[in-house]
Scaffold this motif. Structure first.
Motif, short mmCIF file in Angstrom:
data_model
loop_
_atom_site.label_atom_id
_atom_site.label_comp_id
_atom_site.label_asym_id
_atom_site.label_seq_id
_atom_site.Cartn_x
_atom_site.Cartn_y
_atom_site.Cartn_z
N ARG A 93 0.85 -1.20 0.00
CA ARG A 93 0.00 0.00 0.00
C ARG A 93 0.88 1.24 0.00
NH1 ARG A 93 -4.23 0.93 4.24
NH2 ARG A 93 -2.57 0.36 5.70
N TRP A 94 0.54 2.19 -0.88
CA TRP A 94 1.16 3.51 -0.85
C TRP A 94 0.32 4.37 0.08
CZ3 TRP A 94 2.03 0.07 -4.55
CH2 TRP A 94 3.28 0.06 -5.18
N LEU A 95 0.93 4.91 1.11
CA LEU A 95 0.20 5.54 2.21
C LEU A 95 0.27 7.06 2.21
CD1 LEU A 95 1.39 2.97 4.87
CD2 LEU A 95 -0.85 3.04 3.75
N LYS A 96 1.36 7.61 1.68
CA LYS A 96 1.52 9.07 1.58
C LYS A 96 2.33 9.39 0.34
CE LYS A 96 1.24 10.85 6.33
NZ LYS A 96 0.24 11.88 5.99
N ARG A 129 8.65 -1.48 5.56
CA ARG A 129 8.01 -0.17 5.66
C ARG A 129 8.98 0.90 5.18
NH1 ARG A 129 5.84 1.85 10.81
NH2 ARG A 129 7.90 1.39 11.66
N GLU A 137 4.80 6.71 7.69
CA GLU A 137 4.89 5.58 6.79
C GLU A 137 4.36 5.98 5.42
OE1 GLU A 137 3.83 0.78 7.07
OE2 GLU A 137 3.18 2.19 8.63
N ASP A 172 -9.36 -0.28 2.08
CA ASP A 172 -8.06 0.01 2.67
C ASP A 172 -7.16 0.81 1.75
OD1 ASP A 172 -8.64 -1.32 5.05
OD2 ASP A 172 -7.97 -3.26 4.26
N VAL A 174 -5.58 4.01 0.19
CA VAL A 174 -5.36 5.36 0.69
C VAL A 174 -5.27 6.30 -0.51
CG1 VAL A 174 -3.80 6.88 1.97
CG2 VAL A 174 -4.18 4.52 2.75
#
Length: 342
Positions: A93-96, A129, A137, A172, A174
Motif C-alpha cells: 500500500r502507498w500511504l503518503k 516499511r 509511513e 483500505d 489510501v
C-alpha cells in the motif's frame, strides 16, 4: 576483525526480527528526471506541477515507483544480497505521497521462514516499511525471497508461513490527501478513457515495446542502490549474464501501460506479483493489462481499478500453458490498484 559485510544467509534470519536498513536517502527532482529518462513514463500527475495542482495536490509528487524502488533498494544488503530469486509481493500500500526533498528510510520485519527440501536454500518473508523524515509511513509491502544457506548443515528453522491477503480491500486504499479529479483534463492527460469506460474482464494491448539495454538497466540498478550480486556481477551466473532487477521490468511495464491506461494516474496498492521468468539485456519488453475489478472511493471524482499488468516478450494476452505454468515469454505478472478519474 572482518569489516566487510558478506550479506545474510538463510540461517541468519529469525521470525519477529526487525531490521533497520542503511542508508537514508533524500530524493528530489534528480530522481524524477532519471526515472523519466530510464522509462517511457508520461503519466501527467507525475510530470506537471500545474496538472497536479488542478487535481488538488500542492505540486507533482514523485512517481509511486520511485518511492518503491528507493525503499526496496535499501533492503537489498540485508534481505536479498545472497538471494537466488525474488519470488513475490503482497499487501502493498502507498500511504503518503513522496515529495521532492523528502528523506526515505526502510525497515523490515521477518514474518516467515521455510527451508526448501534441497537443504541448500530457504524462503524468507519480510514486511517492509518505507518512512519519511517525520517517521510517517509512506509505503508498506510484503515480499518473499529465496536465499542461499551458508552452512548446509545448519538446522532448519521452524516453518512459519504468513497468512497474506489475496488482495488489498478497496476500503483500505489510501487516496492522497486533497486528490480531486472533478476538474480532470483528459486532453492534457493524453486519453479520454475514464473509470466508467473500463469493464471487468476487459484486456488491453499496450502496443509498444522497449528493448532493454545493458547500460540502462545497470544505471537503474545503481540509481536504486540495489546491490544484489546477480544484478551487478556477471561472474555470479553460469551463463555470464546479469539479471535485470525485477523492479526495472515493473517500471517498464507500468510506463508502457500509458497507451490505454493514461488516466490510471496513482498506484495505490500492490495486491500480488511474481517475476516468473528472468529478464536479460537485449530482450524487447511489451505489456498488456486485464481489468480485474472496479471500486468507488470517497474522494471527489476518483475511482479505483484493479488491474493485472503482464510484461512479456511474446504475444499479448498469452499467460499460461495448458499445464497451468507460465509461458516462457512472460516476465512479470502484477496485480495492483490504480486511481483514475470518474
Amino acid at each position: 576483525m572482518t569489516k566487510t559485510n558478506p550479506g545474510r544467509f538463510f540461517e541468519d534470519y529469525r521470525v519477529g526480527e526487525v531490521i533497520r536498513h542503511a542508508v537514508p536517502r533524500t530524493v528530489g527532482a534528480g530522481e524524477r528526471a532519471l526515472y523519466h529518462a530510464l522509462y517511457p513514463q508520461r503519466h501527467a500527475l507525475y510530470s506537471s506541477d500545474a496538472f497536479a495542482s488542478s487535481c488538488g495536490l500542492r505540486a507533482s509528487p514523485l512517481d509511486d515507483m520511485i518511492a518503491f524502488h528507493v525503499v526496496f533498494g535499501k533492503t537489498v544488503p540485508d534481505i536479498s544480497l545472497n538471494a537466488v530469486a525474488n519470488l513475490g509481493y503482497a499487501e502493498g500500500r502507498w500511504l503518503k505521497p513522496v515529495w521532492p526533498g523528502d528523506t526515505l528510510r526502510s525497515e523490515s520485519e521477518v514474518i516467515g521462514l521455510k527451508q526448501n527440501s534441497n537443504g541448500k536454500t530457504g524462503v524468507v518473508w519480510v514486511r517492509t516499511r518505507g518512512l519519511n523524515q517525520d517517521d510517517e509511513e509512506v509505503l508498506s509491502y510484503v515480499r518473499w525471497v529465496m536465499v542461499r544457506k551458508r552452512d548446509l548443515d545448519a538446522p532448519a528453522p521452524d516453518t512459519v508461513i504468513p497468512d497474506l491477503a489475496a488482495s488489498v480491500s478497496p476500503g483500505d486504499l489510501v487516496v492522497p490527501e486533497g486528490l480531486d479529479f472533478t476538474s480532470y483534463d483528459t486532453a492534457l492527460a493524453g486519453e479520454p478513457h475514464r473509470w466508467g469506460d473500463y469493464e471487468v474482464g476487459e484486456t488491453i494491448d499496450h502496443v509498444d515495446g522497449v528493448t532493454v539495454e545493458e547500460a540502462e538497466h545497470m544505471m537503474a540498478t545503481r540509481l536504486w542502490q540495489n546491490t544484489a550480486k546477480v544484478h551487478f556481477d556477471a561472474t555470479v551466473r553460469p551463463d555470464g549474464s546479469r539479471l535485470i532487477y525485477g523492479g526495472h521490468v515493473i517500471s517498464l511495464a507500468r510506463a508502457l501501460s500509458f497507451n490505454g491506461l493514461a488516466n490510471a494516474q496513482v498506484v495505490a496498492a500492490l495486491n500480488g506479483g511474481a517475476h516468473v521468468n528472468p529478464c536479460t539485456s537485449g530482450l524487447t519488453v511489451r505489456a498488456w493489462s486485464e481489468v480485474l475489478d472496479r471500486a468507488e472511493t470517497s474522494a471527489p471524482g476518483v475511482g479505483a481499478l484493479r488491474l493485472r499488468l503482464v510484461a512479456t516478450t511474446g504475444a499479448p494476452f498469452a499467460l499460461r500453458a495448458e499445464d497451468g505454468k507460465y509461458l516462457p515469454d512472460v516476465l512479470l505478472d502484477l496485480d495492483y490498484w490504480a486511481l483514475v478519474p470518474k
